[in-house]
Write a protein that holds these residues in place. Structure first.
Motif, PDB file in Angstrom:
ATOM      1  N   GLN A  53       0.920  -1.087   0.205  1.00  0.00           N
ATOM      2  CA  GLN A  53       0.078  -0.084  -0.133  1.00  0.00           C
ATOM      3  C   GLN A  53       0.864   1.229  -0.032  1.00  0.00           C
ATOM      4  N   PHE A  54       1.081   1.980  -1.084  1.00  0.00           N
ATOM      5  CA  PHE A  54       1.658   3.011  -1.191  1.00  0.00           C
ATOM      6  C   PHE A  54       0.963   4.351  -1.101  1.00  0.00           C
ATOM      7  N   ALA A  55       1.246   5.292  -0.093  1.00  0.00           N
ATOM      8  CA  ALA A  55       0.626   6.676  -0.039  1.00  0.00           C
ATOM      9  C   ALA A  55       0.622   7.431  -1.303  1.00  0.00           C
TER      10      ALA A  55
ATOM     11  N   GLY B  97       8.011   6.537  -4.947  1.00  0.00           N
ATOM     12  CA  GLY B  97       6.934   6.100  -4.356  1.00  0.00           C
ATOM     13  C   GLY B  97       7.106   6.490  -2.910  1.00  0.00           C
ATOM     14  N   GLU B  98       5.931   6.369  -2.010  1.00  0.00           N
ATOM     15  CA  GLU B  98       5.891   6.740  -0.446  1.00  0.00           C
ATOM     16  C   GLU B  98       5.100   5.728   0.115  1.00  0.00           C
ATOM     17  N   LEU B  99       5.602   5.295   1.222  1.00  0.00           N
ATOM     18  CA  LEU B  99       4.768   4.234   2.029  1.00  0.00           C
ATOM     19  C   LEU B  99       5.409   4.217   3.453  1.00  0.00           C
ATOM     20  N   ASN B 100       4.589   3.376   4.368  1.00  0.00           N
ATOM     21  CA  ASN B 100       5.223   3.276   5.790  1.00  0.00           C
ATOM     22  C   ASN B 100       5.042   1.650   5.956  1.00  0.00           C
ATOM     23  N   VAL B 101       6.266   1.096   6.257  1.00  0.00           N
ATOM     24  CA  VAL B 101       6.395  -0.222   6.578  1.00  0.00           C
ATOM     25  C   VAL B 101       5.539  -0.666   7.620  1.00  0.00           C
ATOM     26  N   SER B 102       5.495   0.023   8.798  1.00  0.00           N
ATOM     27  CA  SER B 102       4.696  -0.211   9.850  1.00  0.00           C
ATOM     28  C   SER B 102       3.255  -0.355   9.572  1.00  0.00           C
ATOM     29  N   ALA B 103       2.594   0.814   8.786  1.00  0.00           N
ATOM     30  CA  ALA B 103       1.304   0.710   8.414  1.00  0.00           C
ATOM     31  C   ALA B 103       0.868  -0.294   7.480  1.00  0.00           C
ATOM     32  N   ASN B 104       1.932  -0.832   6.822  1.00  0.00           N
ATOM     33  CA  ASN B 104       1.612  -1.971   6.039  1.00  0.00           C
ATOM     34  C   ASN B 104       1.751  -3.477   6.552  1.00  0.00           C
TER      35      ASN B 104
END
Length: 660
Positions: free
Chosen positions: A56-58, A79-86
Motif C-alpha cells: 500500500q503506497f501513500a 513512491g512513498e509508504l510506511n512499513v509499519s502501516a503495511n
C-alpha cells in the motif's frame, strides 16, 4: 581456479503431494515456470504487478527500477509508504484487529498473546514516546534487546516514525555494541535490564552503559530500558528512561510517517565480521515486498497458520521472518525467548504441540544438536510429542546436510511435511533459492531452484557461466527488490565486496561456492568460497565433507576447515561431535581412523581428513552459528586472539585445541 569439484551423490527425491500441488500458492512446476518466464520476458512489469498486489503506497512510484548508477540500484522510486502501516494498520482495516499477531512464550514457559490491535496500540505508544524524546525521520536507533514482544514493537515503532533501526544481538560484547552505535551515529538505544535464557539472567543494560563509556557514542541522548526481570540497574538521570514510563503516558494513536521507497528501514551488521563492522543497509518498499512474497511463496502462508521462526530479532532471519514478513501478511506467529534445550531438549517439540504450530522454521545446527540430545534421552525425542499440526518445515542459516534433512523429515515431519531448505543472506533480505512446497521435487541437501525473478547462476573466476555439474561461484545476474543497497557509510567497500570488478562489476557475489545438477538444474551450496579447500590441486567445498561425516551413524555434527600443509598445499581438519560420549586415547585414535576411511569410501581418498578432533560441541554463537574462523585458528595451532564474547560456549575452544 577453474571450478570447485562436487563430490556429493544424492539421489533421493521427494515429489510434492497432489494435495500440496492443488492448494499451494504456487502449485506445480508449470505454475513456477510460468512465473519465471514472466520475470524473464517482462522483468519490470513482473515486479510492478507484484508491488501493486502486495504493497500500500501513500504516493505511487514513478519508476519500477532505476539502473542508472549500478550497482546502486533503486526500486519503486518516487513512491512513498510506511512499513509499519503495511504490517499493522492495513491488516486491522481488513478486519484482522482481533486476530492474534504474536504468541510470546517466555523462557520459563509463560505465554502472552497479543492481537493486531493490541500490537498497534503498543507500537504507537512507543513511537509517540520516541517522538517526545526528539527522535525523528532519518535518525538511527540501536536496539539491544532480548526476544520479546517489546523488541518487535521497538522495531515497528522506529519504522512507524521513519527512524532507521539497527538491531544488535543480545549476545554481543560492549566493544561490538560500541562499534555499531558509533558507526550508525545512533541517537537512542533500546535495551532491557536483563535477558533470560536457559534459566539464567544475563545483563544487558550494564553492557550498554559500558559500551557508551568507551567513547565515540556522544550522539546517544537516550537509553530506553525495558523492565524484563526488575533487576536493580543503574539509571542515568536525563538520559535513561524505562520503556513503560515512556510509553504508558502516550496516546495509542500515532500517524505513520510516510517515507520514500528507498528510505533505509534498517542497518544490520553481519555477524562474525572482522575489522570495521559491515553495516548492511536495506530499503523500505523493496525489502517489504520480498518479505511478503517469500511468506506467500516459500511458506505458503494461509489465514489459519501458526507460523514459528525460531531465530532472534538480532539476525536478518528475525527481521524478515518475525518482525516484518509474518505481520505484513496478517499471520499469527510464535515468538520464543528461550533456547531449544531448556528446561530440556524437548522444548521445541513441546511448544509445537502446545501452540499447534503449522509451520516450523529453524537452523540445521539446532536440528543436529537435538539429534544428539535424543540419542541419550528418548523422552525428548520428537516422536514422543504430538506434532500432527505441522504441515511445513524449513531450514535456514547454512546448508542442511542430507542425513539431518532425513532425520528432520522422518521424526519431526512424520514424512508428510515438505522441507524448504532456504538459501539466502543478510545481504539478500529474503529467500533466494529454495524449494516451493507445492511445486519443487525435494532433494536432501539441495536448496533446489531460484525463486521467480531471481536470476542466479554458477560462474568461474572471471564471471563466465559454468555448465551444470561443474562447481563454481554463486552469483545473481539481475537486481531484485530486497537486495542490499550499500554498506552504511562505505560505498567503495560495498562495490568491492558484492560487485567485484573481477566478475565484471555487474554480478552480485554471494560469497558461496555452488554446483547445479546436470539434469534438474538444482543448486547445491558447497560452502563459503573462503572455506574452499585446495588439496593437491583439488578444490573441494567443506560442506560436502561435513555431510559425509554426519552420514555416519555415530556422528551428530561436524565442521571441516583447512590448514597449510607442505605436501598437499592444504590439509583437511575435521572437528566432530558424536552422538555418544567423546572418546580419548587409543579409542579416539581408532574412531578417527574409522571416520577417515568412511569419508574415503564415501567420497574418495582425496577427501579424507588428515586430522580429526572430537569435542562435546562446536564453538557457536548464541544464534547457533559455527565460528569456523576460530576452528581454522585451532587447526593451525594458533593462539585465539579474536573476540570470543559472542560464543555460547567459549570453554569448548580448550577442548578442541588439543589433538587426540
Amino acid at each position: 581456479m577453474s571450478s570447485i569439484e562436487s563430490v556429493s551423490h544424492e539421489t533421493r527425491v521427494f515429489e510434492p503431494s497432489a494435495d500440496w500441488q492443488r492448494s499451494a500458492a504456487i502449485g506445480g512446476m508449470d505454475a513456477y515456470n510460468a512465473l519465471c518466464k514472466e520475470a524473464e520476458t517482462d522483468f519490470e512489469g513482473f515486479w510492478a504487478r507484484l508491488a501493486k498486489e502486495n504493497l500500500q503506497f501513500a504516493k505511487d512510484y514513478d519508476k519500477v527500477l532505476d539502473e542508472s548508477n549500478p550497482p546502486f540500484y533503486k526500486w519503486f522510486t518516487g513512491g512513498e509508504l510506511n512499513v509499519s502501516a503495511n504490517c499493522l494498520d492495513k491488516n486491522i482495516a481488513a478486519g484482522l484487529g482481533d486476530k492474534v499477531a504474536l504468541i510470546f512464550e517466555a523462557d520459563g514457559g509463560e505465554v502472552t498473546k497479543v492481537t493486531y490491535s493490541e500490537l498497534l496500540s503498543k507500537v504507537s505508544k512507543i513511537a509517540n514516546g520516541l517522538k517526545g524524546l526528539g527522535v525523528k525521520k532519518g535518525d538511527r536507533v540501536v536496539i539491544y534487546m532480548p526476544m520479546s514482544v517489546e523488541g518487535v514493537a521497538a522495531m515497528q515503532a522506529c519504522a512507524r516514525i521513519g527512524a532507521t533501526h539497527s538491531v544488535v544481538f543480545g549476545g554481543f560484547s560492549a566493544k561490538a555494541l560500541q562499534d555499531r552505535i558509533q558507526d550508525t551515529g545512533a541517537v537512542a538505544v533500546f535495551t532491557a535490564d536483563q535477558q533470560v535464557r536457559g534459566g539464567k539472567q544475563l545483563p544487558l543494560k550494564s553492557i550498554v552503559d559500558e559500551a557508551l563509556s568507551l567513547g565515540g557514542c556522544e550522539a546517544v541522548k537516550n537509553v530506553i530500558v525495558y523492565k524484563r526481570t526488575g533487576a536493580d540497574v543503574a539509571m542515568q538521570a536525563g538520559r535513561d528512561v524505562y520503556m513503560h514510563a515512556l510509553a504508558d503516558k502516550q496516546s495509542d494513536v500515532c500517524a505513520p510517517e510516510m517515507v520514500d521507497s528507498e528510505h533505509p528501514l534498517f542497518i544490520l551488521y553481519t555477524s562474525g565480521s572482522t575489522g570495521k563492522p559491515k553495516g548492511v543497509q536495506h530499503s523500505s518498499a523493496g525489502y517489504l515486498l520480498w518479505a511478503m512474497l517469500t511468506m506467500k511463496w516459500t511458506f505458503d502462508i494461509k489465514p489459519n497458520d501458526v507460523f514459528w521462526c525460531t531465530a532472534d530479532i538480532g539476525w536478518i532471519t528475525g527481521h524478515t521472518y518475525i518482525t516484518y514478513g509474518p505481520l505484513a501478511v496478517g499471520a499469527t506467529q510464535i515468538v520464543f525467548e528461550g533456547v531449544p534445550t531448556y528446561p530440556n531438549a524437548g522444548r521445541f517439540w513441546e511448544m509445537i504441540q502446545r501452540h499447534s504450530a503449522t509451520i516450523f522454521y529453524t537452523a540445521p545446527t539446532a536440528i543436529r544438536s537435538l539429534i544428539k540430545a535424543c540419542e541419550s534421552d528418548q523422552k525428548v525425542h520428537p516422536t514422543s510429542y504430538d506434532l500432527s499440526s505441522l504441515r511445513l518445515m524449513g531450514s535456514v542459516g547454512e546448508p542442511i546436510n542430507p542425513e539431518a534433512w532425513m532425520w528432520y523429515h522422518k521424526n519431526v515431519g512424520g514424512e508428510k511435511c515438505p522441507i524448504v531448505d532456504t538459501f539466502w543472506q543478510t545481504e539478500t533480505g529474503g529467500h533466494m533459492i529454495t524449494p516451493l512446497p507445492g511445486a519443487t521435487p525435494l532433494v536432501p541437501g539441495s536448496c533446489t531452484l531460484p525463486l521467480p525473478g531471481i536470476m542466479a547462476a554458477v560462474v568461474d573466476e572471471v564471471g563466465g557461466d559454468l555448465p551444470n555439474g561443474q562447481g563454481g561461484i554463486l552469483v545473481v545476474k539481475r537486481p531484485w527488490p530486497s537486495m542490499i543497497r550499500t554498506i552504511w557509510g562505505d560505498a567503495d567497500r560495498f562495490k568491492k565486496s558484492y560487485f567485484p570488478e573481477e566478475l565484471g562489476g555487474n554480478l552480485y557475489l554471494a560469497g558461496d561456492g555452488a554446483v547445479r545438477d546436470k539434469v534438474s538444474g538444482n543448486f547445491t551450496i558447497m560452502g563459503r568460497i573462503d572455506d574452499v579447500l585446495n588439496v593437491s590441486g583439488h578444490r573441494m567445498g567443506t560442506m560436502e565433507i561435513e555431510s559425509s561425516l554426519v552420514a555416519n551413524e555415530l556422528v551428530a555434527e561436524a565442521a571441516v576447515v583447512g590448514r597449510p600443509d607442505d605436501l598437499t598445499g592444504e590439509a583437511i581438519v575435521a572437528f566432530v561431535v558424536l552422538k555418544g560420549d567423546r572418546p580419548t586415547g587409543e579409542a579416539g585414535q581408532k574412531l578417527a581412523m574409522d571416520l577417515r576411511n568412511w569419508v574415503g569410501k564415501d567420497i574418495g581418498p582425496i577427501a579424507k581428513p588428515k586430522e580429526i578432533r572430537f569435542g562435546d560441541n562446536l564453538p557457536k554463537t548464541r544464534s547457533g552459528k559455527i565460528m569456523r574462523r576460530l576452528l581454522r585458528s585451532l587447526a593451525k595451532g594458533e593462539t585465539i586472539t579474536q573476540d570470543t564474547s559472542t560464543l555460547e560456549n567459549p570453554a569448548i575452544l580448550d577442548q578442541l585445541g588439543k589433538p587426540i
